[in-house]
Design a protein around this motif. Sequence first.
Motif, PDB file in Angstrom:
ATOM      1  N   GLU A  78      14.826 -82.251  -1.043  1.00  0.00           N
ATOM      2  CA  GLU A  78      13.761 -81.177  -0.850  1.00  0.00           C
ATOM      3  C   GLU A  78      12.844 -80.721   0.683  1.00  0.00           C
ATOM      4  N   ASN A  79      12.960 -81.861   1.354  1.00  0.00           N
ATOM      5  CA  ASN A  79      12.621 -81.254   2.329  1.00  0.00           C
ATOM      6  C   ASN A  79      13.373 -82.244   4.093  1.00  0.00           C
ATOM      7  N   PHE A  80      12.975 -81.533   4.755  1.00  0.00           N
ATOM      8  CA  PHE A  80      13.818 -82.918   5.915  1.00  0.00           C
ATOM      9  C   PHE A  80      12.285 -82.419   7.275  1.00  0.00           C
ATOM     10  N   LYS A  81      12.786 -83.396   8.520  1.00  0.00           N
ATOM     11  CA  LYS A  81      12.447 -83.819   9.565  1.00  0.00           C
ATOM     12  C   LYS A  81      13.386 -83.538  10.500  1.00  0.00           C
ATOM     13  N   THR A  82      13.038 -83.215  11.546  1.00  0.00           N
ATOM     14  CA  THR A  82      13.920 -83.480  12.482  1.00  0.00           C
ATOM     15  C   THR A  82      13.168 -85.080  13.360  1.00  0.00           C
ATOM     16  N   GLU A  83      12.144 -85.022  13.834  1.00  0.00           N
ATOM     17  CA  GLU A  83      10.590 -85.620  13.712  1.00  0.00           C
ATOM     18  C   GLU A  83      10.333 -86.773  12.869  1.00  0.00           C
ATOM     19  N   SER A  84      10.023 -88.552  13.525  1.00  0.00           N
ATOM     20  CA  SER A  84       9.646 -89.354  12.024  1.00  0.00           C
ATOM     21  C   SER A  84       8.268 -88.737  12.109  1.00  0.00           C
ATOM     22  N   HIS A  85       7.633 -88.092  12.572  1.00  0.00           N
ATOM     23  CA  HIS A  85       6.107 -88.048  13.211  1.00  0.00           C
ATOM     24  C   HIS A  85       5.906 -86.682  13.712  1.00  0.00           C
ATOM     25  N   GLN A  86       4.207 -86.593  13.525  1.00  0.00           N
ATOM     26  CA  GLN A  86       3.813 -84.861  13.844  1.00  0.00           C
ATOM     27  C   GLN A  86       3.592 -85.681  15.799  1.00  0.00           C
ATOM     28  N   THR A 118      10.684 -87.713  21.562  1.00  0.00           N
ATOM     29  CA  THR A 118      11.381 -89.267  21.773  1.00  0.00           C
ATOM     30  C   THR A 118      12.249 -88.743  21.783  1.00  0.00           C
ATOM     31  N   HIS A 119      13.342 -88.576  20.973  1.00  0.00           N
ATOM     32  CA  HIS A 119      14.809 -89.395  19.850  1.00  0.00           C
ATOM     33  C   HIS A 119      15.519 -88.463  20.229  1.00  0.00           C
ATOM     34  N   GLN A 120      15.104 -87.207  20.690  1.00  0.00           N
ATOM     35  CA  GLN A 120      15.914 -86.361  21.284  1.00  0.00           C
ATOM     36  C   GLN A 120      16.744 -85.337  20.308  1.00  0.00           C
ATOM     37  N   GLY A 121      16.477 -85.275  19.516  1.00  0.00           N
ATOM     38  CA  GLY A 121      17.143 -84.494  18.272  1.00  0.00           C
ATOM     39  C   GLY A 121      18.219 -85.978  17.879  1.00  0.00           C
ATOM     40  N   THR A 122      17.966 -86.877  18.020  1.00  0.00           N
ATOM     41  CA  THR A 122      19.721 -88.191  17.632  1.00  0.00           C
ATOM     42  C   THR A 122      19.164 -88.666  15.991  1.00  0.00           C
ATOM     43  N   ARG A 123      17.829 -87.817  15.142  1.00  0.00           N
ATOM     44  CA  ARG A 123      17.457 -88.798  13.741  1.00  0.00           C
ATOM     45  C   ARG A 123      17.287 -87.733  13.332  1.00  0.00           C
ATOM     46  N   ARG A 124      17.502 -87.318  11.281  1.00  0.00           N
ATOM     47  CA  ARG A 124      17.220 -86.372  10.933  1.00  0.00           C
ATOM     48  C   ARG A 124      16.227 -87.573   9.350  1.00  0.00           C
ATOM     49  N   PHE A 125      15.139 -87.171   9.245  1.00  0.00           N
ATOM     50  CA  PHE A 125      14.628 -88.085   7.803  1.00  0.00           C
ATOM     51  C   PHE A 125      14.797 -86.902   6.205  1.00  0.00           C
ATOM     52  N   PHE A 126      15.235 -86.912   5.812  1.00  0.00           N
ATOM     53  CA  PHE A 126      15.526 -86.494   4.522  1.00  0.00           C
ATOM     54  C   PHE A 126      14.778 -87.564   3.557  1.00  0.00           C
ATOM     55  N   PHE A 127      13.987 -86.321   2.212  1.00  0.00           N
ATOM     56  CA  PHE A 127      13.548 -86.707   1.513  1.00  0.00           C
ATOM     57  C   PHE A 127      13.531 -86.260   0.083  1.00  0.00           C
ATOM     58  N   GLY A 128      13.464 -86.647  -1.183  1.00  0.00           N
ATOM     59  CA  GLY A 128      13.161 -86.743  -2.030  1.00  0.00           C
ATOM     60  C   GLY A 128      14.034 -87.195  -3.547  1.00  0.00           C
ATOM     61  N   GLU A 129      13.925 -87.789  -4.878  1.00  0.00           N
ATOM     62  CA  GLU A 129      14.467 -87.619  -5.531  1.00  0.00           C
ATOM     63  C   GLU A 129      13.720 -90.034  -5.980  1.00  0.00           C
ATOM     64  N   ASP A 130      12.334 -89.244  -4.581  1.00  0.00           N
ATOM     65  CA  ASP A 130      12.009 -90.949  -3.909  1.00  0.00           C
ATOM     66  C   ASP A 130      12.547 -91.855  -3.240  1.00  0.00           C
ATOM     67  N   ARG A 131      13.548 -91.346  -2.455  1.00  0.00           N
ATOM     68  CA  ARG A 131      14.428 -91.827  -1.561  1.00  0.00           C
ATOM     69  C   ARG A 131      14.089 -91.161  -0.299  1.00  0.00           C
ATOM     70  N   ILE A 132      13.769 -91.726   0.260  1.00  0.00           N
ATOM     71  CA  ILE A 132      14.017 -91.237   2.284  1.00  0.00           C
ATOM     72  C   ILE A 132      15.828 -92.021   2.987  1.00  0.00           C
ATOM     73  N   ILE A 133      15.741 -90.912   2.993  1.00  0.00           N
ATOM     74  CA  ILE A 133      17.658 -90.984   4.064  1.00  0.00           C
ATOM     75  C   ILE A 133      17.125 -90.645   5.605  1.00  0.00           C
ATOM     76  N   LYS A 134      17.561 -91.983   6.016  1.00  0.00           N
ATOM     77  CA  LYS A 134      17.403 -91.735   8.062  1.00  0.00           C
ATOM     78  C   LYS A 134      19.206 -91.368   8.122  1.00  0.00           C
TER      79      LYS A 134
END
Length: 379
Positions: free
Chosen positions: A237-245, A250-266
């Motif tokens: 349903e949504n995604f972030k390029t940072e783990s928190h605000q 810090t991670h130079q754009g090398t991580r993405r976090f996706f959220f949906g259906e009670d799942r977190i995809i890293k």
Amino acid sequence: MHKSDQPSSHKPSRENGNIKHLVSLLPEIYQPIYQHPELSQNISRGCEDRLSHLSAVHNALREKLNRPIRVLDLGCAQGFFSLNLAAIGASVHGIDSLRKNIDLCQALADESAGIPASFETGHVEDIINALLPDQFDLVLGLSLFHHLIHKHGFSTVRPLLTKLAQTVPIGIYEVALRTEPLYWGPSQPEDPAMMLQDYAFVHELAQLQTHLSEVKRPLYFVSNRFWYLNDQIGYFENFKTESHQYANGTHQGTRRFFFGEDRIIKIFQTNVIERQSLNIKEHQNEVSFLSNPPEGFSVPRLILYGRNNRELWLVREALEGKLLVDYFESAIPYDHEKIIDDILQQLVMLERAGLYHNDVRSWNVLLSPEQRASLIDYG
């Protein structure tokens, strides 16, 4: 556009209906001829490796949606992928600018009576520009866009990719590389990721050998709605390029976090040298910890994980609640003594197991609806 160039559905005339004759008219037999191994001895490139990935995506998506999948095959050539996907239940529409290819595709479809595949002579650019939202579920662009980039330039092709990202939920693209020693090589972008910037989820399915050089081409699954890993598919349903605000790049754009259906995809990328070893280590730590947590330490369920040459990934259950830092930011009341007690108890469990949490921060503490605190960031 001349009248002869107008896209049109077409069936071959009766005198050209013989498959062998239609194959003999082709300037190049690029793909195997569907259901005709006797005519596939001198093909330019085998397709079974790509078909296995396409079929796996199709099957996962069909199970997820519980209905036939509508596929658009851009640059379908002799229809190998279109016809094979149609044979396993997809509803496929193939496009190619060469009339002789479409004549053969339609004859092969007619030969397999009832197969849900249709074909059309047309220019890919025109077809993409005319696309409507929700017309197709999946678009194939296999070793296609480098020809358009060489012909029109990347700045012209980029809007076509944007249109596909806006209208078709999933794309599977095989991308030719600038490093290939072919005439069109210098016109390609330095990084193939530039072609995929309009997609939130980009996952490399494979590196595939071609008949043209020793350079392997990446095959990507891309979407703004679905994730696909280890042959499993789900919505986000949504995604972030940072783990928190307060991550502040810090991670130079090398991580993405996706959220949906009670799942977190890293997704952890390994292509930035400065973050490579840390991303590998944190992925390894999180998988190891979630797979075998200390006794009494409650953790979310690890659903799947994996890696390839450019990225690592994991999918886990999402815990219900809000970060402690969000309570701070919103000035929501909380019981600080209960939170500290919960955190200390968990740190004791970790120490007994010979572990420690080296980043106890307000953005790594999750409060349940009952305001029970849980340490997160298992890397």
